[in-house]
Scaffold this motif. Sequence first.
Motif, PDB file in Angstrom:
ATOM      1  N   ALA A  47       2.665   5.321  19.946  1.00 47.33           N
ATOM      2  CA  ALA A  47       1.428   5.927  20.456  1.00 47.33           C
ATOM      3  C   ALA A  47       0.867   5.124  21.623  1.00 47.33           C
ATOM      4  O   ALA A  47       0.347   5.681  22.589  1.00 47.33           O
ATOM      5  CB  ALA A  47       0.392   6.009  19.335  1.00 47.33           C
TER       6      ALA A  47
ATOM      7  N   LEU B 260      -0.641  15.682  -0.316  1.00 49.37           N
ATOM      8  CA  LEU B 260       0.095  14.603  -0.990  1.00 49.37           C
ATOM      9  C   LEU B 260       0.012  14.700  -2.515  1.00 49.37           C
ATOM     10  O   LEU B 260       0.782  14.070  -3.218  1.00 49.37           O
ATOM     11  CB  LEU B 260      -0.430  13.236  -0.511  1.00 49.37           C
TER      12      LEU B 260
ATOM     13  N   VAL C  24      -4.966  11.919  15.358  1.00 49.50           N
ATOM     14  CA  VAL C  24      -5.573  11.690  14.046  1.00 49.50           C
ATOM     15  C   VAL C  24      -7.044  11.271  14.155  1.00 49.50           C
ATOM     16  O   VAL C  24      -7.355  10.200  14.683  1.00 49.50           O
ATOM     17  CB  VAL C  24      -4.791  10.604  13.276  1.00 49.50           C
TER      18      VAL C  24
ATOM     19  N   GLU D 151      -0.558   3.060   5.993  1.00 50.23           N
ATOM     20  CA  GLU D 151       0.172   2.619   4.805  1.00 50.23           C
ATOM     21  C   GLU D 151      -0.376   3.239   3.531  1.00 50.23           C
ATOM     22  O   GLU D 151       0.378   3.572   2.626  1.00 50.23           O
ATOM     23  CB  GLU D 151       0.127   1.088   4.706  1.00 50.23           C
ATOM     24  N   THR D 152      -1.700   3.415   3.486  1.00 47.09           N
ATOM     25  CA  THR D 152      -2.261   4.025   2.271  1.00 47.09           C
ATOM     26  C   THR D 152      -1.823   5.476   2.124  1.00 47.09           C
ATOM     27  O   THR D 152      -1.966   6.063   1.066  1.00 47.09           O
ATOM     28  CB  THR D 152      -3.807   4.020   2.249  1.00 47.09           C
ATOM     29  N   ARG D 153      -1.284   6.043   3.199  1.00 46.79           N
ATOM     30  CA  ARG D 153      -0.769   7.418   3.123  1.00 46.79           C
ATOM     31  C   ARG D 153       0.719   7.423   2.780  1.00 46.79           C
ATOM     32  O   ARG D 153       1.372   8.464   2.847  1.00 46.79           O
ATOM     33  CB  ARG D 153      -1.008   8.148   4.446  1.00 46.79           C
ATOM     34  N   GLY D 154       1.247   6.241   2.505  1.00 45.83           N
ATOM     35  CA  GLY D 154       2.644   6.166   2.064  1.00 45.83           C
ATOM     36  C   GLY D 154       3.623   5.779   3.147  1.00 45.83           C
ATOM     37  O   GLY D 154       4.823   5.701   2.903  1.00 45.83           O
ATOM     38  N   VAL D 155       3.132   5.545   4.368  1.00 42.40           N
ATOM     39  CA  VAL D 155       4.034   5.171   5.461  1.00 42.40           C
ATOM     40  C   VAL D 155       4.310   3.664   5.348  1.00 42.40           C
ATOM     41  O   VAL D 155       3.375   2.863   5.431  1.00 42.40           O
ATOM     42  CB  VAL D 155       3.400   5.484   6.826  1.00 42.40           C
TER      43      VAL D 155
ATOM     44  N   ALA E 147       1.039   4.255  -2.728  1.00 39.74           N
ATOM     45  CA  ALA E 147       0.828   5.659  -2.376  1.00 39.74           C
ATOM     46  C   ALA E 147       1.942   6.525  -2.946  1.00 39.74           C
ATOM     47  O   ALA E 147       1.694   7.607  -3.485  1.00 39.74           O
ATOM     48  CB  ALA E 147       0.755   5.805  -0.855  1.00 39.74           C
ATOM     49  N   ALA E 148       3.170   6.037  -2.836  1.00 43.74           N
ATOM     50  CA  ALA E 148       4.303   6.814  -3.349  1.00 43.74           C
ATOM     51  C   ALA E 148       4.234   6.943  -4.871  1.00 43.74           C
ATOM     52  O   ALA E 148       4.776   7.891  -5.437  1.00 43.74           O
ATOM     53  CB  ALA E 148       5.616   6.152  -2.926  1.00 43.74           C
TER      54      ALA E 148
ATOM     55  N   ALA F 204       7.589  10.203   3.954  1.00 47.92           N
ATOM     56  CA  ALA F 204       7.772   8.819   3.497  1.00 47.92           C
ATOM     57  C   ALA F 204       7.612   8.755   1.980  1.00 47.92           C
ATOM     58  O   ALA F 204       8.372   8.085   1.285  1.00 47.92           O
ATOM     59  CB  ALA F 204       6.771   7.890   4.183  1.00 47.92           C
ATOM     60  N   GLN F 205       6.616   9.467   1.467  1.00 50.20           N
ATOM     61  CA  GLN F 205       6.401   9.458   0.013  1.00 50.20           C
ATOM     62  C   GLN F 205       7.540  10.154  -0.720  1.00 50.20           C
ATOM     63  O   GLN F 205       7.993   9.694  -1.767  1.00 50.20           O
ATOM     64  CB  GLN F 205       5.066  10.125  -0.319  1.00 50.20           C
TER      65      GLN F 205
ATOM     66  N   PHE G 205       1.594  12.659  12.012  1.00 50.89           N
ATOM     67  CA  PHE G 205       1.088  11.745  10.983  1.00 50.89           C
ATOM     68  C   PHE G 205       1.259  12.342   9.585  1.00 50.89           C
ATOM     69  O   PHE G 205       1.771  11.688   8.668  1.00 50.89           O
ATOM     70  CB  PHE G 205      -0.383  11.454  11.290  1.00 50.89           C
TER      71      PHE G 205
ATOM     72  N   PRO H  34       0.826  -1.217   0.000  1.00 51.39           N
ATOM     73  CA  PRO H  34       0.000   0.000   0.000  1.00 51.39           C
ATOM     74  C   PRO H  34       0.859   1.266   0.000  1.00 51.39           C
ATOM     75  O   PRO H  34       0.529   2.240  -0.684  1.00 51.39           O
ATOM     76  CB  PRO H  34      -0.800  -0.118   1.300  1.00 51.39           C
ATOM     77  N   ALA H  35       1.970   1.242   0.764  1.00 48.28           N
ATOM     78  CA  ALA H  35       2.821   2.430   0.843  1.00 48.28           C
ATOM     79  C   ALA H  35       3.499   2.707  -0.497  1.00 48.28           C
ATOM     80  O   ALA H  35       3.631   3.863  -0.918  1.00 48.28           O
ATOM     81  CB  ALA H  35       3.866   2.256   1.947  1.00 48.28           C
TER      82      ALA H  35
ATOM     83  N   PHE I 132      -4.182   7.458  -4.048  1.00 42.45           N
ATOM     84  CA  PHE I 132      -4.742   7.946  -2.774  1.00 42.45           C
ATOM     85  C   PHE I 132      -6.180   7.476  -2.639  1.00 42.45           C
ATOM     86  O   PHE I 132      -6.947   7.520  -3.590  1.00 42.45           O
ATOM     87  CB  PHE I 132      -4.684   9.472  -2.726  1.00 42.45           C
TER      88      PHE I 132
ATOM     89  N   GLN J 235      -5.343  15.788   3.507  1.00 41.16           N
ATOM     90  CA  GLN J 235      -4.237  14.875   3.175  1.00 41.16           C
ATOM     91  C   GLN J 235      -4.049  14.796   1.668  1.00 41.16           C
ATOM     92  O   GLN J 235      -2.924  14.792   1.154  1.00 41.16           O
ATOM     93  CB  GLN J 235      -4.519  13.482   3.737  1.00 41.16           C
TER      94      GLN J 235
ATOM     95  N   ALA K 277       4.902  12.399   8.637  1.00 41.45           N
ATOM     96  CA  ALA K 277       5.413  11.050   8.359  1.00 41.45           C
ATOM     97  C   ALA K 277       4.979  10.602   6.968  1.00 41.45           C
ATOM     98  O   ALA K 277       5.767  10.037   6.199  1.00 41.45           O
ATOM     99  CB  ALA K 277       4.927  10.071   9.421  1.00 41.45           C
ATOM    100  N   ALA K 278       3.724  10.876   6.633  1.00 37.99           N
ATOM    101  CA  ALA K 278       3.187  10.450   5.337  1.00 37.99           C
ATOM    102  C   ALA K 278       3.892  11.189   4.203  1.00 37.99           C
ATOM    103  O   ALA K 278       4.374  10.587   3.244  1.00 37.99           O
ATOM    104  CB  ALA K 278       1.683  10.708   5.300  1.00 37.99           C
TER     105      ALA K 278
ATOM    106  N   VAL L 122      -1.555   9.383  18.198  1.00 39.63           N
ATOM    107  CA  VAL L 122      -0.704   9.871  17.101  1.00 39.63           C
ATOM    108  C   VAL L 122      -1.172  11.277  16.720  1.00 39.63           C
ATOM    109  O   VAL L 122      -2.296  11.462  16.263  1.00 39.63           O
ATOM    110  CB  VAL L 122      -0.782   8.945  15.872  1.00 39.63           C
TER     111      VAL L 122
END
Lengths: 250, 415
Positions: free
Chosen positions: B382, A162, A142, B366-370, A76-77, A105-106, A98, A72-73, A81, A158, A101-102, A93
């Motif tokens: 957390a 992104l 979040v 993960e769907t946000r790219g993490v 996303a990259a 990471a991308q 958050f 999934p990550a 979305f 988001q 991080a997102a 978190v």
Amino acid sequence: MIEIENLHVAVAGKKILDGLTLKVEDGQVAAIMGPNGSGKSTLSYVVAGRADYEVLDGSIRLDGVDILEKSPAERAAMGLFLVFQYPLEIPGVATMTFLKAALNAQRKARGEAELPTIEFMKQVRAAAAKLNISQDMLKRPVNVGFSGGEKKRMEILQMALLEPRFSILDEMDSGLDIDALKTCAEGVNALRGDGRSFLVITHYQRLLNFIPPDVVHVMSRGKIVKSGGPELALALEASGYAEYAEGAAA
Amino acid sequence: MTGLSSKAEEEFSGLLPADASASAKLFFEQFQRAGLPGRRVESWHYSDLRTRLRVVPPVAHAPDEAARGVARHKLGASERLRLVTIDGFFAPELSDDFSGVAGIEISSVGEAEFFGGAADPMLDLNAAFSRGGFLLEIGVGARVEPVIEIVALAGAETDRSRFGRNLIRLGAGARAAILETRDEGFAGFGDSALFIELGEDSQLDYACRCRETAGVEVQTLNVMLAARAKLRAVSLLAQTPFLRRQFFVSLGGEGAELQLSGAAILGRNDHADLTMVVHHNAPACVSRETFKYVLGDHANGVFQGKIIVPPHAQKTDGKMLCRGLLLSDDAAMSAKPELEIFADDVACGHGAAVTKLDAQQLFYLETRGVPHIEAEKILIDAFAADVFDTLASEGLRDVLRQDLSDLLGEKEPAS
């Protein structure tokens, strides 16, 4: 461009998608409409890469690359979305942690440098202001304690940060009042163009008044059964889904 | 009294010096009568020390130049004011000069000079063997702003038995923030004791980070709070081959408040046992015990908490919570919260829960790219980090948050 070909998917041993084929061109807004249980949400989860969905056959290509083996990550990259129908609450978190991080990471996955904190804050504040998201909301964990409308606005925030090439909006209108719907739709429309494409999943024509689609597909029993222009959505609003459900059953 | 002596018990007997004081001999006899606690002793049921401690390493002696060299090498530089112990002995040569800090008195102690605390065989053993600890006193009304750090290091390079025994005393109205860093290394056996005495209206923030504890280690904390005193204490445990950290707390004056929290980040074959007995010995005292366990690989987490409320301790407010997060099918968590209440006007409760990481939350991140492993770390952080929030000292909170983040950074992917 996303191309889905002959996709067969089972969830917990039950077949949900049954040979679905769909193409969304660059810059296109495609709507998928269909009755409950037709597999719309399953489609969005499978494209996003949820692990407990079993792909039996078929392919999903994003800009020509098969993404089925990607995490999934990684998807996303690559610019995918998903706006969740029910965004998750993540206690403990912080929203800003958050988001950062997102975003980073991308950027990292694409070989770009991390965004400096000041620039990051600036981008978040600008995007939040457009979506009526208060600083107080950004300070909370979040989605924790957010109303349905606040959660959806946070999804669009988001998305704005992104800048995905391909977005799936899974029943974005559920749980939204008309004002929140307008705000979210404006957020989506602001991202239109520049080659970005969208797959808008909904039961109702109403959402499409705010996000006018280029094409409309009707989904039933796990596949696309009819495609047409925006007028198809209006026809569905008048006649309902009965004809498609029966047609598929025959 | 146990039947046959274990080999380890006999070895202890041989290690006690012939010239030990009368009181040391008395404590040792007390220890001998109870024996090394194990499975058959209810309060030690989940930590079978008797089976685990098979060989007793030689007793550490006062540090020599070589030991100081080893410790100094590990100590490194810091901006904090530090008090250093080597193999359980106070080491003024490696400690900072506190003479310029108003309200602080530090002195060396020889043999065990302060007693009391719980009836516990390991505390008795400590009293029999301990030499050369320190007494840290914060004077009446003193407000010590900078964080004081106690660093426990090893000097010996081979297995040793260590018996640190120290006392922290806050006078009435005093305030301080103390960080204890226990880093004596994986080798040997440890049986340390820390006494904390809080005078009326005093407040102490105390954080202890235990890393790389001895092969077999017992840490005993004896805490006494006078009226309206407040203790906010947090423990962060990691890399503990076999650790029992036990708290005996007496809320001895009306209106005293205790916040006792902790997080254990365990993997491999780590065993960490956090046991606490909180005695509400006066009316209108408050206690909160909150402990979180993150358990990977074959790790074993133990929580035992007991709140005791005698008849005169009306208006007691005590709540105890323990949560485990299992990252592996081979990890285990045992929780035993208990309430013993003899007063009728109290609010007491306890809870325990063991969970796994939430697959939906992971997917969302993960769907946000993490990436998956990063998403796990975010959720673990957390889960555990909120126990630090009980500390009033921002400095201490920051240290623990950074430590947790470093610990998770080193973590292998959960399978």
